[in-house]
Design a protein around this motif. Structure first.
Motif: not given
Length: 101
Positions: A3-7, A91-94
């Motif tokens: 959750d932290t990594d995504l936000t 590697i691209m992430i959001g």
């Protein structure tokens, strides 16, 4: 931690390949979620996106956990992050970039 990594904006993650986790054997199954998060925090840079083209020899980054990651380039231009070889860069992430080590 996911959750932290995504936000969190602007992350660079140095993710160990599956074999690195498998090498831990049964020890990994007894780790708590917070222990695993600490391991991943040692592999994460916050508030900066760093692509492999910017990895210069002896550059040191401070991780979320407060550890140090040192970039090394060998004579054949292989890249190491501490003692782990960079296997799959950029590697691209959001919200940043992921590098497999």
């Amino acid at each position: 931690m996911l959750d932290t990594d995504l936000t969190t904006p602007s992350l660079t993650i140095f993710a160990p390949q599956n074999a690195a986790f498998q090498a831990l054997g049964s020890a990994i199954t007894s780790m708590s979620a917070s222990d695993l998060a600490k391991i991943m925090n040692f592999h994460t840079l916050s508030n900066q996106v760093v692509y492999s083209t910017n990895f210069t020899n002896n550059t040191v980054f401070t991780t979320v956990e407060g550890g140090k990651l040192t970039i090394s380039r060998t004579g054949n231009n292989a890249i190491f992050i501490n003692s782990a070889q960079l296997l799959a860069p950029d590697i691209m992430i959001g919200n940043g970039v992921l590098h497999v080590i």
